[in-house]
Write a protein that holds these residues in place. Structure first.
Motif: not given
Length: 584
Positions: A152, A150, A125-126, A258, A115, A128, A143, A249, A118
């Motif tokens: 995964y 995000a 964006g991410v 989101t 958290e 993971l 996230a 992403i 980021l």
């Protein structure tokens, strides 16, 4: 309903979060731009492009994630292809096999790490990168709280183990053959050969342990690409999936898709149903409750109990199944195939990270081996993998995995044999003169969230050696600990409230009768209320586990198992949302 947007609905470059760092014509942004250029990047490479964080839980002490050192480059390739700018952010790595006393002690630390990584960096964006047991829930917890687009990327299960032509499953066969060795039926040479053959590639446990359970749950919630959760780590498809995560992403950032738009209560209900059909790890309960509450969804033990009554176990994967492993599951159709066979138990209109609904994603999904992924007419177990029990011994609940224990223990009364800590239990178990029978209920207490500390995976108490030599391979075991998802047997876990804080388990004495009835969903100590009140008045709290540092904070803020073991101050609604950092 699809979340895919038309071009006029997409974000523009000036609306990117990273633009707050890089776009203004001021001294501070000059510094940000010049430092990126210091790393050798020309403005054309990042100006006006989404900045994509790749949170990587690789480390030299994490065998499940050894391939992430290469996979991160595959993600970067995808990000660059889609017009984004990738930056790798290393995060805390939680190796289930090497980290002590337990990775569960540090799940929330990794969630906080994610958290804050980021929040504090100029990212839009991410991706993971995780997979080993606690990394999946931890990454998603962080996230979710940050709520940037995000996706995964699961590590994937390792290849099946092999020893003398026998297929080995991580965890499950280790426990099985360890008992054979204790019984004198397995030589030292065989044991050493098994050590070398049980884990023979990078990737997570290839049984239906916590790792594969949680990545399946991530897919069922909608946070992975369709079919991503069970791709073997060593399969070339895993490389292609990693690159696709990078491409997707970037699109999600422009679409502003989101976690809050994906992780609805209905999505978590899907996850619970899928977990039951998978023959899931008992750890799923704790992690899903924590994840759902971070997302603002009211999910609890009752939701698991409701699903367990109606969703059968369809995945014939060890330890609930008796033959197959995750590699077999993937090639039999994987999670899309499984979900296609239980579609009536799912909310098919839930949106997923690819912008399409779950129903769209599983439409036409095939099953290519009816013994690996069973039809509902021929399940492994006719109820769900887990059952939630309550009674005077566990007023806030506990859990058992009936699909993985001997049926004779589903209704049982036996005398308690109590251990107050792991070392004394371990010592007594090997005592040839231990006064114990197969009918006893072995109890380990002071092993919960605070007592463990961190609720270690001690709940599959070993069968006493004298009984192992008599051929006993299962008996009722009861604790406020957890157990590995690769474990099996009549283990009753997560007793809440835990004994360390004075829960009823703290009041049990040797010889007390304990009655278990899985069909009735009850677990009771057969002692009068008057006697329990007397014992409660005499009970003395154990000494504190920590007097400083992270552990001190952990002990004061960790919630009980039935509430997901999150920190109270991290749950949605604890306080006002944290704002964006001031850029000055």
């Amino acid at each position: 309903m699809s979340e895919r947007k038309t071009p006029d609905q997409l974000k523009t470059p000036d609306q990117l979060r990273s633009a707050r760092w890089f776009a203004p014509d001021d001294l501070r942004s000059f510094g940000h731009r010049s430092r990126v250029m210091q790393m050798g990047y020309a403005q054309e490479e990042w100006k006006g492009r989404p900045v994509i964080a790749i949170v990587n839980t690789w480390s030299d002490a994490q065998p499940c994630h050894m391939h992430f050192k290469q996979r991160v480059d595959d993600v970067k390739r995808g990000v660059l292809m889609a017009g984004g700018f990738p930056i790798e952010l290393p995060a805390l790595s939680l190796s289930e096999s090497l980290l002590k006393p337990t990775t569960m002690l540090y799940r929330n630390m990794l969630a906080m790490d994610v958290e804050e990584l980021l929040r504090s960096h100029p990212v839009d964006g991410v991706v993971l990168m995780g997979g080993c047991d606690k990394t999946t829930p931890a990454l998603l917890l962080g996230a979710t709280s940050m709520n940037l687009p995000a996706i995964y990327l699961p590590a994937g299960p390792m290849l099946r183990g092999n020893w003398k032509g026998k297929t080995l499953g991580s965890g499950s066969d280790a426990w099985k053959y360890w008992d054979e060795r204790r019984a004198g039926k397995l030589s030292d040479a065989d044991w050493s050969a098994m050590e070398a053959g049980i884990a023979r590639s990078h990737g997570t446990c290839m049984t239906m342990g916590t790792a594969s359970t949680m990545t399946a749950i991530a897919e069922a919630i909608g946070m992975t690409l369709p079919g991503a959760s069970s791709i073997p780590a060593a399969d070339a498809e895993h490389i292609r999936m990693s690159s696709e995560c990078g491409r997707r992403i970037v699109e999600m950032v422009w679409e502003d898709l989101t976690p809050a738009k994906i992780q609805t209560k209905a999505a978590f209900e899907n996850a619970i149903a899928v977990a039951m059909a998978m023959g899931c790890s008992t750890n799923a309960i704790i992690h899903v409750i924590a994840q759902a509450r971070r997302a603002g969804a009211d999910i609890g033990l009752d939701d698991f109990e409701a699903a367990s009554r109606k969703v059968p176990v369809l995945a014939n994967v060890r330890p609930s199944g008796d033959t197959y492993l995750m590699e077999d599951f993937y090639y039999a159709g994987g999670l899309p195939g499984l979900m296609s066979r239980m579609a009536e138990h799912l909310h098919l209109d839930c949106v997923t990270v690819n912008g399409r609904t779950l129903g769209d994603n599983i439409k036409g999904a095939g099953v290519y081996n009816d013994d690996v992924i069973r039809p509902q007419s021929n399940p492994i177990y006719r109820e769900g993998a887990l059952a939630v029990l309550k009674g005077n011994l566990a007023p806030d609940g506990c859990v058992i995995k009936p699909s993985a224990c001997e049926p004779r223990f589903l209704k049982h009364t036996g005398p308690a044999l109590v251990f107050d800590d792991y070392p004394s239990m371990k010592k007594a178990i090997d005592d040839p003169d231990l006064d114990v029978s197969a009918d006893h209920v072995l109890i380990l207490r002071n092993a919960g969230p605070q007592g463990g500390p961190g609720m270690p995976e001690w709940g599959m108490l070993p069968i006493p050696t004298k009984l192992v030599k008599q051929g006993v391979r299962d008996m009722v075991r009861l604790s406020d600990a957890r157990m590995s998802g690769t474990s099996y047997g009549a283990c009753i876990l997560h007793v809440s409230p835990e004994s360390y804080i004075g829960g009823p388990l703290a009041l049990v004495k040797n010889g007390d009768l304990i009655t278990l009835d899985v069909a009735a969903r009850t677990i009771n100590l057969d002692v009068s209320e008057e006697e329990l009140a007397r014992r409660r008045a005499e009970w003395t709290p154990p000494a504190p586990r920590f007097e400083r540092g992270y552990g001190w904070m952990f002990a004061r803020h960790i919630k009980q198992a039935n509430d997901g073991c999150d920190f109270d101050f991290l749950e949605t609604g604890f306080g006002a949302p944290v704002g964006e950092p001031v850029i000055y």
